[in-house]
Design an enzyme around this catalytic site. Structure first.
Site, PDB file in Angstrom:
ATOM      1  N   ALA A   1     -93.609 -69.766  -9.797  1.00 46.62           N
ATOM      2  CA  ALA A   1     -92.567 -70.737  -9.457  1.00 46.62           C
ATOM      3  C   ALA A   1     -91.919 -70.302  -8.148  1.00 46.62           C
ATOM      4  O   ALA A   1     -91.911 -69.111  -7.818  1.00 46.62           O
ATOM      5  CB  ALA A   1     -91.504 -70.811 -10.553  1.00 46.62           C
TER       6      ALA A   1
ATOM      7  N   MET B   1     -88.821 -70.032  -7.506  1.00 49.86           N
ATOM      8  CA  MET B   1     -87.692 -69.121  -7.720  1.00 49.86           C
ATOM      9  C   MET B   1     -88.143 -67.689  -8.002  1.00 49.86           C
ATOM     10  O   MET B   1     -87.354 -66.763  -7.900  1.00 49.86           O
ATOM     11  CB  MET B   1     -86.776 -69.629  -8.830  1.00 49.86           C
ATOM     12  CG  MET B   1     -87.356 -69.555 -10.211  1.00 49.86           C
ATOM     13  SD  MET B   1     -86.238 -70.202 -11.493  1.00 49.86           S
ATOM     14  CE  MET B   1     -84.905 -69.035 -11.416  1.00 49.86           C
ATOM     15  N   TYR B   2     -89.437 -67.478  -8.317  1.00 44.53           N
ATOM     16  CA  TYR B   2     -89.931 -66.127  -8.553  1.00 44.53           C
ATOM     17  C   TYR B   2     -90.205 -65.386  -7.249  1.00 44.53           C
ATOM     18  O   TYR B   2     -90.414 -64.183  -7.254  1.00 44.53           O
ATOM     19  CB  TYR B   2     -91.213 -66.149  -9.386  1.00 44.53           C
ATOM     20  CG  TYR B   2     -91.091 -66.832 -10.724  1.00 44.53           C
ATOM     21  CD1 TYR B   2     -89.862 -67.043 -11.349  1.00 44.53           C
ATOM     22  CD2 TYR B   2     -92.229 -67.285 -11.369  1.00 44.53           C
ATOM     23  CE1 TYR B   2     -89.775 -67.679 -12.572  1.00 44.53           C
ATOM     24  CE2 TYR B   2     -92.140 -67.917 -12.601  1.00 44.53           C
ATOM     25  CZ  TYR B   2     -90.926 -68.118 -13.192  1.00 44.53           C
ATOM     26  OH  TYR B   2     -90.853 -68.743 -14.397  1.00 44.53           O
ATOM     27  N   LYS B   3     -90.249 -66.132  -6.150  1.00 45.11           N
ATOM     28  CA  LYS B   3     -90.427 -65.543  -4.816  1.00 45.11           C
ATOM     29  C   LYS B   3     -91.726 -64.729  -4.709  1.00 45.11           C
ATOM     30  O   LYS B   3     -91.768 -63.676  -4.081  1.00 45.11           O
ATOM     31  CB  LYS B   3     -89.230 -64.697  -4.430  1.00 45.11           C
ATOM     32  CG  LYS B   3     -87.932 -65.487  -4.370  1.00 45.11           C
ATOM     33  CD  LYS B   3     -86.767 -64.609  -4.026  1.00 45.11           C
ATOM     34  CE  LYS B   3     -85.434 -65.263  -3.972  1.00 45.11           C
ATOM     35  NZ  LYS B   3     -85.217 -66.594  -4.323  1.00 45.11           N
TER      36      LYS B   3
END
Length: 151
Positions: A58, A60-62
């Site tokens: 994802a 947001m997991y970078k």
């Protein structure tokens, strides 16, 4: 009674098969000072080596880039690996979601992603519909193959 294995799959409404067991490359499970990107590649390479063919990441997991790097380094054909990513709630709405899809596809360096999910549906009917419409348009453009909602 059937048993679940790394090759077990379900048919999506798009006609594509999604492996039921996937390897999540989420962050936040290591030490506080640990960079999630540093642990993504070696752990994913091992997961692919033992037979996982569904990878879940994802924005947001970078670690989308590192996820894609591991897939390429694995030597397994891209078409054999089902790649899922997600748009975060802060990128809800048509324009922001469209840009988020482009960001993910570019970060990963693939022609397409197999599944793109709304990570957490935003509040408000209008914003949810705009977000979903942006994903459907990205699907029509060939950037993603299937669309859905995660949480």
């Amino acid at each position: 009674m059937s048993s679940l294995s790394l090759t077990s799959a379900a048919r999506l409404s798009t006609g594509r098969d999604v492996p039921l067991l996937g390897f999540g490359v989420a962050y936040g499970f290591g030490k506080k000072d640990e960079d999630p990107a540093e642990i993504t590649k070696p752990s994913l390479l091992e997961a692919l080596r033992v037979g996982y063919r569904h990878v879940d990441t994802a924005q947001m997991y970078k670690n989308e880039k590192e996820t894609a790097d591991a897939i390429r380094e694995s030597g397994i054909d891209r078409e054999e690996i089902f790649v899922t990513s997600k748009v975060q709630e802060s990128d809800a709405g048509y324009e922001r979601t469209s840009a988020a899809v482009d960001t993910s596809v570019k970060a990963m360096g693939f022609d397409y992603l197999d599944l793109y999910l709304i990570h957490s549906p935003p509040t408000g009917t209008q914003v949810r519909l705009e977000t979903y419409r942006a994903l459907l348009d990205a699907k029509k453009q060939g950037k993603i193959r299937s669309v859905g909602v995660s949480n």
